[in-house]
Design a protein around this motif. Structure first.
Motif, PDB file in Angstrom:
ATOM      1  N   PRO A  76     -10.447  -1.294   0.628  1.00  0.00           N
ATOM      2  CA  PRO A  76     -10.212   0.153   0.544  1.00  0.00           C
ATOM      3  C   PRO A  76     -10.266   0.891   1.868  1.00  0.00           C
ATOM      4  O   PRO A  76      -9.948   2.075   1.917  1.00  0.00           O
ATOM      5  CB  PRO A  76     -11.361   0.621  -0.365  1.00  0.00           C
ATOM      6  CG  PRO A  76     -12.486  -0.326  -0.053  1.00  0.00           C
ATOM      7  CD  PRO A  76     -11.820  -1.657   0.222  1.00  0.00           C
TER       8      PRO A  76
ATOM      9  N   ALA B 193       0.830  -1.204   0.000  1.00  0.00           N
ATOM     10  CA  ALA B 193       0.000   0.000   0.000  1.00  0.00           C
ATOM     11  C   ALA B 193       0.863   1.252   0.000  1.00  0.00           C
ATOM     12  O   ALA B 193       0.535   2.250  -0.661  1.00  0.00           O
ATOM     13  CB  ALA B 193      -0.944  -0.010   1.203  1.00  0.00           C
TER      14      ALA B 193
ATOM     15  N   PHE C 270      -6.089  -2.095   9.258  1.00  0.00           N
ATOM     16  CA  PHE C 270      -6.223  -2.435   7.843  1.00  0.00           C
ATOM     17  C   PHE C 270      -7.060  -3.715   7.721  1.00  0.00           C
ATOM     18  O   PHE C 270      -7.206  -4.469   8.677  1.00  0.00           O
ATOM     19  CB  PHE C 270      -4.855  -2.653   7.210  1.00  0.00           C
ATOM     20  CG  PHE C 270      -4.043  -1.406   7.035  1.00  0.00           C
ATOM     21  CD1 PHE C 270      -3.950  -0.784   5.797  1.00  0.00           C
ATOM     22  CD2 PHE C 270      -3.344  -0.849   8.099  1.00  0.00           C
ATOM     23  CE1 PHE C 270      -3.192   0.366   5.626  1.00  0.00           C
ATOM     24  CE2 PHE C 270      -2.589   0.295   7.933  1.00  0.00           C
ATOM     25  CZ  PHE C 270      -2.511   0.907   6.704  1.00  0.00           C
TER      26      PHE C 270
ATOM     27  N   VAL D 101      -9.572   1.847   5.985  1.00  0.00           N
ATOM     28  CA  VAL D 101      -8.712   1.787   7.165  1.00  0.00           C
ATOM     29  C   VAL D 101      -9.493   2.403   8.320  1.00  0.00           C
ATOM     30  O   VAL D 101      -9.985   3.529   8.218  1.00  0.00           O
ATOM     31  CB  VAL D 101      -7.379   2.533   6.966  1.00  0.00           C
ATOM     32  CG1 VAL D 101      -6.588   2.563   8.274  1.00  0.00           C
ATOM     33  CG2 VAL D 101      -6.543   1.882   5.870  1.00  0.00           C
TER      34      VAL D 101
ATOM     35  N   LYS E 232      -6.470   5.093   0.625  1.00  0.00           N
ATOM     36  CA  LYS E 232      -7.498   4.356   1.348  1.00  0.00           C
ATOM     37  C   LYS E 232      -8.557   5.314   1.900  1.00  0.00           C
ATOM     38  O   LYS E 232      -8.351   6.531   1.955  1.00  0.00           O
ATOM     39  CB  LYS E 232      -6.887   3.558   2.504  1.00  0.00           C
ATOM     40  CG  LYS E 232      -5.818   2.550   2.095  1.00  0.00           C
ATOM     41  CD  LYS E 232      -6.392   1.375   1.335  1.00  0.00           C
ATOM     42  CE  LYS E 232      -5.334   0.315   1.064  1.00  0.00           C
ATOM     43  NZ  LYS E 232      -5.843  -0.809   0.251  1.00  0.00           N
ATOM     44  N   THR E 233      -9.686   4.756   2.311  1.00  0.00           N
ATOM     45  CA  THR E 233     -10.780   5.526   2.885  1.00  0.00           C
ATOM     46  C   THR E 233     -10.734   5.409   4.402  1.00  0.00           C
ATOM     47  O   THR E 233     -10.838   4.305   4.937  1.00  0.00           O
ATOM     48  CB  THR E 233     -12.134   5.016   2.372  1.00  0.00           C
ATOM     49  OG1 THR E 233     -12.181   5.168   0.954  1.00  0.00           O
ATOM     50  CG2 THR E 233     -13.284   5.780   3.006  1.00  0.00           C
TER      51      THR E 233
END
Length: 713
Positions: A458, A330, A450, A460, A485-486
Motif C-alpha cells: 500500500p 495500480a 513503489f 509509495v 496508495k499511502t
C-alpha cells in the motif's frame, strides 16, 4: 442534550437522532454517553411504542473517542469501566423495554456506532454508501460497547470471529448477505419510512437472545461441533499474533468466556477485557500510528499547501517488468489510462498480461466479471515507441537500477512529453538528485518508490531531490492518493529511507550467520519479534544479486566522489553465498531451498552449515530479536538526524507499510518512545558493546535520554 435530539412523533415512536454539533461525524465520548443515558430514561418514562436510531450526519456514527483512549493512563481503569457499563446499561435498558428498536443506517457505522445498531432489533440500511463493522482490533482495542457479546449471540462463535478478531468490515450489500443488516432501501426517505413500518408491524419486540429457548448459533463452546475448534483456537491465534498483539487474544477470551454465561455477565467480561487493553502501553503505539498519523497522511499534512490539486488522466510507465507491470495495474484499476512501454511491444504485452492475470483471479472469486476485465485492460496501451508518450501527464521510469540506462530513458521521454508533465523514477536506492542530472527540467523530477508486489503493497515513498519543486511534490502526492496508495515524503539520500533501513535488517541477519548463529534461530527470532518474514528469507526474495549490485553501485559512487567507503555488514556471507551459486529464490535458492511441486514448503539450505559452521554456544534469543528491532530503529534515528526523514509520522508508517517492521511497535520511532529513550539508549549500548558500533545511537537521542524525554517532531 447537545449530541443528540429526542423526538416523539404523532404515532408515539421515539426518534433518537445523533447530531454532534460542530463536527462532521458522531462520536461516542463522555458527553454523548451522558446524553444517551438521559435519553434512555426518557424513553422508558415516555410510554413510546418504538425507537428509531437515526443520524443527521452523512455518516451514521464514527465510533469511540480515540483521543480519550490515547490519553488513558494505567491507573484510570476503574472510571473507564464505569463509563462503559453506564453506556451499555442504557443501551440494554432500551433493548429490553419490550418495544421495537430499529437502526436506520444512512452511512458508515463503525465501532461504537455499529454496536448501537447491534443493540437494535432490526437494522435497515441504504443499499449504497454504507459500511459497517467493528475494526477496534486494528487499533489494539476490542468492541467494548457490547459488540463482542452481541455479535457472538447474533452469529455464533465461529461466524463472528472474522468480524471481531480481524476487524472485518462490509458494505451494506455484503452485510445484508451476512445477516448483519436485515433490510436494504434506496434512499433516506425510504429509510425512515421502512423503520416506521417495521415498528408498526411489530408492536412488541425483543432480541432473539432474550427469548426463551434461545440457543447460540453454531453451538455453545462445550458442544461437540465447537469443542475441537475452541481447543486449538488459542494456538492458531498465537501463531498469528506471535504473542505480540494482545487485542485478538483478549477478544477470543471475551467471546468464549461470554458465550458460557448470561448476557449481562458476558457484557461485564467484555468491559474488563476492554479496560485491560485500553490502559495498556501497546494500544498507544497502535492508536498513534494507525489512527492519528495515518489520518494526517490521508489529510495531506505532508503535502505542500497552496498548490492546486491535480488529477492525472494518462500515465506512462517505462519498463514492463514486474514493477512496471504492477504500476500499470495500480493506474488502470483506479480508472487511469496508461501507456506501458518497453523495448518491444511483445515485452510490453507480457507486462499487460500481469493485469489480465490479476483480474482473472478476481473473476474466479466472484469479485469481477468479463466486462470489468475488458474495461480495465482497455486502459493499458502497450508501446515500443517514445512518441506514444506525447499526451501523458506523468512518466514513471521503472527500468533496471542502472544509472546510464535511467539517464537514457529520461532524455528520450522528455523529448516528447508535455512541458507540464512530471517525471518520476521508481529507483529504490539511487539518489534522485543524481538521476535528475539527466533531466532538462529537474524541478519536475521526483522519486516514486513503489514496493513489490505493487498490487498488494500500500505504500509509495516520495523522494524529493535537491531541485524538486513544491508543486511537483504536491502533484506527486495527489497521484499517489489518486491510485489509492499511502504516500510518505522523504528527502534525497542513498537508499532514501525505506531501502536504507531495510538494508540493515537483511545485513544484520547475514552478520548473525557469520557469527555462527543457527539460521533457524535467526529466522525464529524475527518471527517471535513480529516480523512477517525473516531476514534470510527476505534476502532470498529480493535476491542476493540485487544486494550485491546495490553494494557495487554504492562503492562506485562513493569512490567517484572521494568519500570513504564503509564496510558492509554481512559482506562475507554475501560473497560466499554468491560464490557458491546461491543468488536468490528466482535463481533456484540462496539461504533456502524451494520445492518444485506446488504447495511445498521451503527449507533452509543444508549447505549453510558447511559454509558457516554454527557456534557451540547457543545464541541469546532476546538478543536476536532486539538486534533486528533496534538496528532498524537506530538507522531511522540516523535518517532523522540527517534530515532524510523529517516526521515521526512518515518514519512509522513507512517502516510498517513498506518494509514490514512489526505493527505492534507502532513503527521504528514509536518503538523508541514505547521503550523510553533512556531505556532504549541503555539497551542499544549493551548491543553495541556485544556486537559492534553500528548499534551506537545518534547524539540527538542520547541528549533526550538524559531526561528520558520522548521523540517529537
Amino acid at each position: 442534550m447537545s449530541t443528540l435530539t429526542y423526538q416523539k412523533d404523532a404515532a408515539g415512536i421515539a426518534h433518537i437522532i445523533f447530531d454532534r454539533p460542530d463536527a462532521v461525524a458522531n462520536l461516542m465520548d463522555q458527553r454523548f454517553i451522558d446524553d444517551f443515558c438521559r435519553t434512555a430514561e426518557q424513553v422508558l418514562a415516555d410510554n413510546v411504542v418504538g425507537v428509531i436510531y437515526r443520524s443527521a450526519k452523512k455518516t451514521f456514527f464514527a465510533g469511540g473517542d480515540l483521543n480519550m483512549f490515547f490519553a488513558l493512563q494505567p491507573d484510570q481503569g476503574e472510571p473507564l469501566y464505569e463509563m462503559l457499563e453506564s453506556m451499555k446499561g442504557a443501551m440494554r435498558a432500551i433493548e429490553t423495554a419490550g418495544i421495537p428498536v430499529v437502526a436506520a443506517i444512512n452511512g458508515a457505522a463503525m465501532g461504537g456506532g455499529f454496536e448501537l445498531c447491534l443493540a437494535s432489533h432490526y437494522r435497515i440500511a441504504l443499499s449504497r454508501g454504507v459500511s459497517v463493522g467493528l475494526p477496534e482490533v486494528t487499533l489494539g482495542l476490542l468492541p467494548g460497547g457490547g459488540g463482542v457479546t452481541r455479535m457472538v449471540r447474533l452469529l455464533g462463535l465461529q461466524a463472528a470471529m472474522p468480524y471481531l478478531t480481524e476487524g472485518k468490515t462490509l458494505n451494506s450489500q455484503r452485510a445484508h448477505s451476512a445477516g448483519l443488516i436485515d433490510q436494504l432501501v434506496d434512499d433516506s426517505e425510504q429509510l425512515v419510512a421502512a423503520a416506521v413500518a417495521w415498528i408498526e408491524a411489530h408492536q412488541a419486540s425483543t432480541q432473539r437472545w432474550d427469548t426463551k429457548g434461545y440457543r447460540l448459533p453454531g453451538g455453545a463452546p462445550q458442544s461437540p461441533a465447537l469443542a475441537g475448534m475452541i481447543a486449538v483456537a488459542p494456538s492458531v491465534m498465537r501463531k498469528q499474533t506471535r504473542g505480540r498483539m494482545p487485542a485478538p487474544e483478549a477478544i477470543l477470551c471475551a467471546m468464549v468466556e461470554g458465550a458460557q454465561v448470561d448476557f449481562d455477565t458476558a457484557s461485564r467480561i467484555e468491559s474488563r477485557y476492554m479496560v485491560q487493553l485500553a490502559t495498556g502501553r501497546q494500544v498507544k503505539n497502535m492508536l498513534n500510528t494507525f489512527w492519528f498519523q495515518m489520518n494526517d497522511i490521508k489529510a495531506g499534512v505532508g503535502r505542500p499547501q497552496g498548490v492546486a490539486a491535480r488529477q492525472f488522466k494518462r500515465v506512462a510507465i517505462l519498463g514492463a517488468g514486474m514493477m512496471g507491470a504492477g504500476i500499470a495495474w495500480a493506474c488502470a484499476s483506479r480508472g487511469i489510462a496508461c501507456v506501458l512501454k518497453d523495448v518491444t511491444v511483445e515485452a510490453a504485452e507480457k507486462g499487460k498480461a500481469y493485469s489480465a492475470n490479476l483480474i482473472d483471479k478476481q473473476i474466479a472469486r466472484g469479485r469481477a466479471d468479463e466486462a470489468k476485465k475488458a474495461a480495465l485492460l482497455s486502459l493499458i496501451t502497450t508501446a515500443d515507441d517514445y512518441a506514444d508518450l506525447a499526451d501523458c501527464d506523468l512518466v514513471i521510469e521503472a527500468v533496471f537500477e542502472s544509472r546510464p540506462l535511467k539517464a537514457e530513458v529520461t532524455a528520450a521521454a522528455e523529448q516528447v512529453i508535455d512541458s507540464r508533465a512530471l517525471f518520476a523514477s521508481n529507483t529504490s536506492t539511487l539518489p534522485i538528485t543524481g538521476l535528475a542530472q539527466a533531466s532538462v527540467r529537474p524541478e519536475q523530477f521526483i522519486g516514486l518508490h513503489f514496493f513489490s508486489p505493487v498490487d498488494k503493497m500500500p505504500l509509495v515513498e516520495i523522494i524529493v531531490g535537491d531541485q524538486t519543486s513544491d508543486q511537483t511534490l504536491a502533484e506527486a502526492y495527489d497521484f499517489v492518493q489518486q491510485i489509492g496508495k499511502t504516500p510518505i515524503v522523504v528527502n534525497d539520500s542513498r537508499g532514501f529511507y525505506t531501502s536504507r533501513v531495510f538494508g540493515t535488517y537483511t545485513a544484520e541477519g547475514m552478520a548473525m550467520v557469520a557469527e555462527g548463529i543457527a539460521p533457524a534461530s535467526i529466522e525464529n527470532g524475527a518471527y517471535l519479534a513480529g516480523f512477517p518474514v525473516g531476514p534470510l528469507a527476505v534476502s532470498d526474495e529480493v535476491t542476493l544479486t540485487l544486494q550485491d549490485k546495490v553494494r557495487q553501485q554504492t562503492v562506485a559512487d562513493l569512490t567517484a566522489a572521494g568519500a570513504p567507503v564503509p564496510a558492509l555488514v554481512g559482506a562475507e556471507v554475501l560473497d560466499k553465498m554468491l560464490a557458491a551459486g546461491r543468488a536468490g529464490k528466482s535463481s533456484g535458492g540462496a539461504f533456502y531451498d524451494y520445492p518444485s511441486e506446488k504447495g511445498g514448503k521451503k527449507t533452509l539450505w543444508p549447505g549453510l552449515s558447511q559454509l558457516f559452521p554454527v557456534a557451540a554456544q547457543p545464541a541469546c534469543l532476546q538478543d536476536i530479536q532486539d538486534r533486528l528491532l533496534y538496528i532498524q530503529a537506530i538507522e531511522t534515528l540516523r535518517c532523522r538526524e540527517e534530515g532524510v526523514v523529517t516526521t515521526t509520522r512518515d518514519a512509522n508508517i513507512g517502516s510498517i507499510m513498506g518494509i514490514g517492521y512489526p505493527a505492534w511497535t507502532g513503527g521504528t520511532l514509536q518503538f523508541v518512545n514505547y521503550i523510553g529513550s533512556a531505556a532504549f539508549v541503555a539497551r542499544a549500548d549493551q548491543l553495541a558493546e556485544r556486537y559492534g558500533e553500528r548499534f551506537t545511537v545518534p547524539s540527538s537521542l542520547r541528549a533526550l535520554a538524559a531526561n528520558d524525554a520522548p521523540l517529537q517532531d
